[in-house]
Write a protein that holds these residues in place. Structure first.
Motif, PDB file in Angstrom:
ATOM      1  N   ILE A  90       0.940  -1.188   0.183  1.00 26.64           N
ATOM      2  CA  ILE A  90      -0.167  -0.088   0.035  1.00 26.64           C
ATOM      3  C   ILE A  90       1.032   1.218  -0.052  1.00 26.64           C
ATOM      4  O   ILE A  90       1.428   1.708   1.032  1.00 26.64           O
ATOM      5  CB  ILE A  90      -1.045  -0.019   1.223  1.00 26.64           C
ATOM      6  N   GLY A  92       2.642   4.843   0.205  1.00 22.84           N
ATOM      7  CA  GLY A  92       2.493   5.882   0.826  1.00 22.84           C
ATOM      8  C   GLY A  92       1.973   6.114   2.193  1.00 22.84           C
ATOM      9  O   GLY A  92       1.824   6.991   3.005  1.00 22.84           O
ATOM     10  N   VAL A  93       1.324   4.792   2.432  1.00 22.43           N
ATOM     11  CA  VAL A  93       0.843   4.475   3.911  1.00 22.43           C
ATOM     12  C   VAL A  93       1.899   4.109   4.901  1.00 22.43           C
ATOM     13  O   VAL A  93       2.158   2.716   4.697  1.00 22.43           O
ATOM     14  CB  VAL A  93      -0.190   3.490   3.924  1.00 22.43           C
ATOM     15  N   ASN A  94       2.314   4.712   5.965  1.00 17.96           N
ATOM     16  CA  ASN A  94       3.191   4.415   6.893  1.00 17.96           C
ATOM     17  C   ASN A  94       2.645   3.025   7.671  1.00 17.96           C
ATOM     18  O   ASN A  94       1.386   2.866   7.880  1.00 17.96           O
ATOM     19  CB  ASN A  94       3.108   5.379   7.703  1.00 17.96           C
ATOM     20  N   TYR A  97       1.211   3.401  11.132  1.00 18.07           N
ATOM     21  CA  TYR A  97      -0.094   4.338  10.901  1.00 18.07           C
ATOM     22  C   TYR A  97      -1.255   3.194  10.555  1.00 18.07           C
ATOM     23  O   TYR A  97      -2.362   3.368  11.214  1.00 18.07           O
ATOM     24  CB  TYR A  97      -0.071   5.442   9.903  1.00 18.07           C
ATOM     25  N   PHE A  98      -0.756   2.384   9.664  1.00 11.46           N
ATOM     26  CA  PHE A  98      -1.792   1.286   9.122  1.00 11.46           C
ATOM     27  C   PHE A  98      -2.252   0.494  10.322  1.00 11.46           C
ATOM     28  O   PHE A  98      -3.474  -0.041  10.527  1.00 11.46           O
ATOM     29  CB  PHE A  98      -0.985   0.579   7.916  1.00 11.46           C
ATOM     30  N   ALA A 101      -4.356   2.182  12.685  1.00  8.39           N
ATOM     31  CA  ALA A 101      -5.560   2.202  12.331  1.00  8.39           C
ATOM     32  C   ALA A 101      -6.483   0.976  12.300  1.00  8.39           C
ATOM     33  O   ALA A 101      -7.699   0.823  12.681  1.00  8.39           O
ATOM     34  CB  ALA A 101      -5.690   2.675  10.801  1.00  8.39           C
ATOM     35  N   ALA A 102      -5.643  -0.082  11.995  1.00  5.25           N
ATOM     36  CA  ALA A 102      -6.365  -1.640  11.793  1.00  5.25           C
ATOM     37  C   ALA A 102      -6.828  -1.805  13.398  1.00  5.25           C
ATOM     38  O   ALA A 102      -7.807  -2.297  13.448  1.00  5.25           O
ATOM     39  CB  ALA A 102      -5.461  -2.582  11.400  1.00  5.25           C
ATOM     40  N   VAL A 142       3.547   0.434   4.074  1.00  8.10           N
ATOM     41  CA  VAL A 142       3.156  -1.040   4.190  1.00  8.10           C
ATOM     42  C   VAL A 142       3.445  -1.654   2.789  1.00  8.10           C
ATOM     43  O   VAL A 142       3.115  -1.774   1.814  1.00  8.10           O
ATOM     44  CB  VAL A 142       1.500  -1.110   4.370  1.00  8.10           C
TER      45      VAL A 142
ATOM     46  N   ARG B 437      -7.609  -6.736   7.880  1.00  9.41           N
ATOM     47  CA  ARG B 437      -6.834  -6.333   9.042  1.00  9.41           C
ATOM     48  C   ARG B 437      -7.933  -5.389  10.119  1.00  9.41           C
ATOM     49  O   ARG B 437      -7.618  -5.051  10.982  1.00  9.41           O
ATOM     50  CB  ARG B 437      -5.975  -5.464   8.953  1.00  9.41           C
ATOM     51  N   GLY B 451      -2.560   7.665   1.055  1.00 13.28           N
ATOM     52  CA  GLY B 451      -1.228   7.058   0.811  1.00 13.28           C
ATOM     53  C   GLY B 451      -0.757   7.361  -0.507  1.00 13.28           C
ATOM     54  O   GLY B 451       0.184   8.090  -0.792  1.00 13.28           O
TER      55      GLY B 451
END
Lengths: 248, 481
Positions: A90, A92-94, A97-98, A101-102, A142, B437, B451
């Motif tokens: 994914i 650009g998604v840190n 952070y991911f 969020a999950a 990610v 997730r 992102g």
């Protein structure tokens, strides 16, 4: 804990699982082995709720709850975790952070309080330490630009943070060198606490040497054709899946 | 797969939260466009004679022009004679301060999240609020004045600083530049004016909020920002309009002038009403934005987040005249339903050693069409020019389109020009991975899109980056199941 009864699953109009039965008790680790195309990955995807895998009959229950009617995110909140054979990038998604969020999405769905940034970081750092993994993993996007081994390890980190009640690992050992394999096995063993259950899908006995499974099942032609203890895995390794055809 | 696509499309159905109408009496000039109407607009604003002459010249030129047809857009005919070119909320006297402004107007901006009254103002951000054709008020004027910065409505600037306006108005975008710029020059109503004196760093963010309210009106604002040598300023514009069945026209002109070593950062969060899911209504956003890096080592940076409008036609550009001047363009354009966007930039390299950077992120969903159109031109005498362009498109679903039209015209062999482009689709794999997730479908789509846009968001001023992210999330919010 997990009860699968007479499960039939089709994808693209083709029936892959044809009456699968499996019962996994609390704290147990079950290994699912079998030749290519036997339906191993289909089982993983079906448990996690991928929508192009349609359950045409049979049932899946987790602690008495019907999983079949649940969305993938509802299953995650109910404690199901799938470690992917091919983890998805994914951009650009840190990673941290991911994961937060999950975790918070799951907690929210369960009516629990969300974890703030500071406590989350503490949690993740502890998990990473237990797993002997590097913190730099958190700052990257990610799975983006991760090596095959890093992707698999990242799945284990996610599992450690999300603390599922049922973890399904889909060929997590494939493509790993022996050091990475040991690290992944160590990660799984760290999470075996007598309550959490595991379904480990694998081609080879190699990973099982480090995991000591309670039960080993052989999946062939969409059904479990043989079940036994760790010795079954050893026999498969020695004789190959060819003997299944002779037996059937 | 089809099911996933349908669900994702469902998510894209936008809930437009700024779609309310303010019930306030408007004072309008009769519909139609002719020299008399232009004279009436000019008279309403007590303009000097030179400005009326300037408007009429633009109008006469406009009469000879035709609507541009080259964009990848399907623009229905617009009846310009049916529009009102001037609408303002009725007020007995022109308010001398914000305390005298009609509470209904203040309430409108409150609801839009742009409070103007003192106790709720955004800290560190001065706001000029434009409602239909007029500026309602500008905050923090005193504080800015102390720093020597002029920030006011264009009408006020014409009255108070005519010499500055006359020197710079139309110097970057001439009234004859293009069809919509000529139209704007003839009928422009209000807009913002910024002047930052030599070696001054503007002490706060400047911001203009444009609101179209009245029916059957067009908004034709004009913004002019002048940064003297060694100065710095960061400016942001935001825009919304009520939900209406008929289309409304917004044809603005923005001119930026950066002198030696001056830096202008211009950011836009555009959320004009995009029309409903069947493509009915919405704003036509036909805007000419251009910055002139006139001075040595001057720098202009455009950042835009475009989520609204039925049709967008806009190319914020930089004329890199000064030696070693630099231009940057960062853009996120999201289209869904039946929205159409043809947007991009022009980097015109005239100065030696000038550099430019273009990062464009297009997101298309529904039945929308999203085009990037960019020109990089290097003049013969401009040695050692460098440009880097990166142009990424993200598709959601199978009925939308993404197009890239790069134009590179280099007349100097020393130029180094790089262009990279990618197109990807939000995959079922990515969605399922996020959902497994624990993220629900909306959260998953928002996360993936966020992102994708990261490189652009990091260029926005902090407060607005948060707003832009939230806006994209709202735009992606929808009706699952």
């Amino acid at each position: 804990m997990l009860e699968i009864k007479d499960l039939h699953v089709s994808t693209d109009g083709q029936e892959i699982l044809k009456g699968l039965n499996l019962s996994v008790g609390e704290g147990e680790l079950h290994a699912i082995m079998g030749p290519n195309g036997s339906g191993k990955s289909t089982l993983g995807y079906t448990l996690a709720g991928r929508e192009d895998y349609q359950v045409t009959s049979g049932s899946i229950e987790l602690n008495g709850e019907d999983l079949v009617e649940m969305e993938p995110d509802e299953r995650a909140a109910a404690g199901v975790f799938l470690a992917f054979q091919y983890p998805v990038e994914i951009p650009g998604v840190n990673n941290a952070y991911f994961l937060r969020a999950a975790l918070n999405a799951q907690r929210k769905a369960r009516g629990e309080e969300e974890v703030d940034g500071v406590n989350f970081l503490k949690m993740v750092r502890e998990s990473l330490k237990d797993l002997e993994m590097d913190e730099s993993l958190l700052k990257r996007a990610v799975n983006e630009g991760f090596s095959g081994g890093e992707k698999k390890r990242n799945e284990i980190v996610q599992m450690a943070v999300l603390q599922p009640t049922l973890a399904i690992l889909d060929e997590t050992d494939s493509g790993l060198d022996i050091d990475a394999l040991k690290l992944v096995a160590h990660g799984i063993n760290q999470l075996r606490d007598g309550k959490r259950s595991f379904v480990v899908i694998t081609h080879y006995q190699r990973l099982l040497d480090y995991l000591s499974p309670d039960h080993v099942h052989v999946l062939s032609g969409g059904r479990i054709v043989e079940s036994g203890g760790p010795e079954l895995a050893q026999r498969l390794e020695a004789e190959g899946y060819g003997y299944l055809e002779k037996a059937s | 797969m089809n099911q996933t696509v349908e669900q994702v499309e469902g998510l894209i159905q936008k809930r437009y939260k700024a779609g309310f109408t303010t019930d306030i009496e408007s004072e309008m000039i009769r519909p139609g466009l002719d020299e008399e109407v232009i004279a009436m607009i000019s008279a309403k604003k007590n303009e000097p004679e030179w400005l009326l002459a300037w408007r009429l010249k633009a109008y006469r030129h406009w009469l000879t022009m035709a609507e541009p047809k080259w964009a990848h857009l399907n623009i229905p005919p617009i009846d310009l004679q049916a529009l009102h070119y001037y609408a303002s909320p009725k007020q007995k006297n022109r308010p001398k301060s914000l305390d005298e402004v009609d509470p209904k107007l203040l309430e409108t901006f409150d609801r839009l999240g742009v409070p103007l009254h003192e106790r709720a103002r955004l800290a560190g951000v001065a706001v000029d609020a434009v409602f239909d054709s007029v500026s309602v008020g500008t905050t923090f004027q005193k504080e800015l004045k102390e720093a020597g910065v002029i920030f006011c409505s264009m009408s006020e600037a014409v009255a108070e600083h005519p010499e500055l306006v006359q020197a710079y108005l139309g110097s970057v975008v001439p009234p004859t530049d293009n069809y919509f710029a000529a139209l704007n020059s003839a009928v422009f109503s209000d807009g913002s004016f910024v002047y930052v004196p030599k070696d001054t760093v503007c002490p706060m963010e400047l911001s203009t909020y444009f609101r179209i309210n009245a029916r059957d009106t067009g908004q034709f604002e004009r913004t002019l920002i002048v940064a003297e040598a060694g100065s710095q300023v960061s400016y942001l514009e935001g825009c919304t309009a009520p939900m209406r069945d008929e289309n409304q026209l917004h044809a603005a002109v923005v001119e930026l002038v950066a002198l030696d070593r001056a830096q202008i950062k211009y950011s836009t969060v555009q959320n004009w009403y995009p029309g409903d899911e069947n493509g009915k209504g919405g704003i036509y956003n036909f805007v000419t934005k251009r910055g002139d890096c006139r001075g040595t080592e001057s720098r202009i940076c455009w950042t835009q987040v475009e989520t609204g409008s039925a049709i967008t036609w806009k190319y914020p550009s930089c004329i890199l005249r000064g030696e070693r001047s630099s231009g940057e363009f960062y853009s996120v354009a999201l289209t869904h339903n039946h929205q159409q966007a043809d947007t991009g930039t022009k980097m015109i390299h005239l100065g030696k050693g000038s550099t430019s950077k273009i990062i464009s992120k297009g997101i298309s969903a529904g039945r929308s069409n999203n085009s990037y159109r960019g020109l990089v031109r290097v003049a013969k005498k401009a040695d050692d020019v460098r440009n880097y362009t990166q142009c990424d498109s993200l598709l959601i679903g199978k009925t939308c389109g993404a197009h890239t039209f790069p134009y590179i015209e280099s007349a100097n062999a020393t130029a180094k020009i790089e262009h990279e482009a990618t197109t990807s689709r939000i995959g079922e794999d990515q969605l399922f991975y996020c959902r497994s997730r624990g993220l629900d479908e909306e959260e998953a789509v928002a996360l993936i899109v966020d992102g994708f846009c990261k490189e652009v968001f990091k260029e926005l001023p902090m407060e607005f980056a948060v707003e832009a992210k939230a806006l994209l999330e709202i735009s992606l919010e929808g009706s699952v199941g």
